[in-house]
Design an enzyme around this catalytic site. Structure first.
Site, PDB file in Angstrom:
ATOM      1  N   HIS A  52       0.861  -1.186   0.000  1.00 40.12           N
ATOM      2  CA  HIS A  52       0.000   0.000   0.000  1.00 40.12           C
ATOM      3  C   HIS A  52       0.901   1.241   0.000  1.00 40.12           C
ATOM      4  O   HIS A  52       2.054   1.176   0.452  1.00 40.12           O
ATOM      5  CB  HIS A  52      -0.906   0.014   1.234  1.00 40.12           C
ATOM      6  CG  HIS A  52      -1.996  -1.012   1.191  1.00 40.12           C
ATOM      7  ND1 HIS A  52      -3.067  -1.008   2.054  1.00 40.12           N
ATOM      8  CD2 HIS A  52      -2.175  -2.077   0.374  1.00 40.12           C
ATOM      9  CE1 HIS A  52      -3.862  -2.031   1.773  1.00 40.12           C
ATOM     10  NE2 HIS A  52      -3.340  -2.706   0.757  1.00 40.12           N
ATOM     11  N   GLU A  54       1.085   3.920   1.794  1.00 39.42           N
ATOM     12  CA  GLU A  54       1.631   4.346   3.088  1.00 39.42           C
ATOM     13  C   GLU A  54       2.795   3.447   3.510  1.00 39.42           C
ATOM     14  O   GLU A  54       3.818   3.925   4.006  1.00 39.42           O
ATOM     15  CB  GLU A  54       0.539   4.316   4.167  1.00 39.42           C
ATOM     16  CG  GLU A  54      -0.648   5.229   3.890  1.00 39.42           C
ATOM     17  CD  GLU A  54      -1.785   4.525   3.151  1.00 39.42           C
ATOM     18  OE1 GLU A  54      -1.510   3.703   2.242  1.00 39.42           O
ATOM     19  OE2 GLU A  54      -2.952   4.794   3.476  1.00 39.42           O
ATOM     20  N   CYS A  82      -5.958   2.227   5.578  1.00 36.02           N
ATOM     21  CA  CYS A  82      -6.635   0.984   5.968  1.00 36.02           C
ATOM     22  C   CYS A  82      -6.052   0.556   7.325  1.00 36.02           C
ATOM     23  O   CYS A  82      -5.060   1.120   7.779  1.00 36.02           O
ATOM     24  CB  CYS A  82      -6.408  -0.080   4.906  1.00 36.02           C
ATOM     25  SG  CYS A  82      -4.739  -0.767   4.940  1.00 36.02           S
ATOM     26  N   CYS A  85      -2.243  -0.158   7.265  1.00 38.61           N
ATOM     27  CA  CYS A  85      -1.415   1.050   7.163  1.00 38.61           C
ATOM     28  C   CYS A  85      -1.479   1.879   8.441  1.00 38.61           C
ATOM     29  O   CYS A  85      -0.475   2.436   8.870  1.00 38.61           O
ATOM     30  CB  CYS A  85      -1.839   1.887   5.962  1.00 38.61           C
ATOM     31  SG  CYS A  85      -1.431   1.067   4.404  1.00 38.61           S
TER      32      CYS A  85
HETATM   33 ZN   LIG Z   1      -3.347   0.335   3.528  1.00 40.65          ZN
END
Ligand SMILES: [Zn+2]
Length: 155
Positions: A52, A54, A82, A85
């Protein structure tokens, strides 16, 4: 750079990433308004479900600073993080989080992580993910080794 300029960059990264076949997520890590590292979603490109934006930005920033803690740095995410993250942001000890889109916006675009947030609220046995507790006593050996190690780097 101002908070809004840094967020603009995160959003720009997210949008550019879509044209390169990636997910619509970007993140910037900055300290005192100066960009340390950037990240974009590379889940499909890298065959990595944890790539992801991040997490990518955290890895790049930590590597650049040669440190496992990003205390004093801020993260600008094009969308609300999310649970994975968010956890990574806490582990990295980032000082502040700024986000553009919301969980709701992500869900509307087909990225629904709300179910993970719901799973976290449930008792383990009620979760969708079957999990089993095995070899507890043996597992404690790793913690004993850690506690007995006077050369460890605590984090
Ligand atoms: Zn994430």
């Amino acid at each position: 750079m101002t908070h809004k300029e840094l967020m603009k960059r995160a959003i720009e990264l997210a949008t550019e990433n879509v044209s390169r076949g990636g997910g619509p997520f970007g993140a910037v890590i900055a300290r005192n308004g100066n960009i340390i590292a950037e990240g974009v979603n590379r889940v499909t490109a890298n065959h990595d479900p944890t790539a992801h934006a991040e997490v990518q930005a955290i890895r790049a920033a930590a590597s650049k600073l040669g440190s496992f803690t990003l205390e004093g740095c801020d993260i600008y995410a094009s969308c609300e993080p999310c649970p994975m993250c968010l956890g990574a942001i806490y582990w990295a000890r980032l000082s502040r989080l700024f986000y553009g889109g919301t969980q709701k916006d992500a869900a509307a675009a087909g990225f629904d992580d709300a179910f993970i947030y719901k799973e976290l609220e449930l008792q383990k046995e009620e979760r969708r993910l079957p999990s089993e507790h095995l070899l507890h006593d043996e597992a404690l050996g790793a913690f004993k080794a850690w506690c007995d190690n006077d050369k460890k780097t605590a984090y």
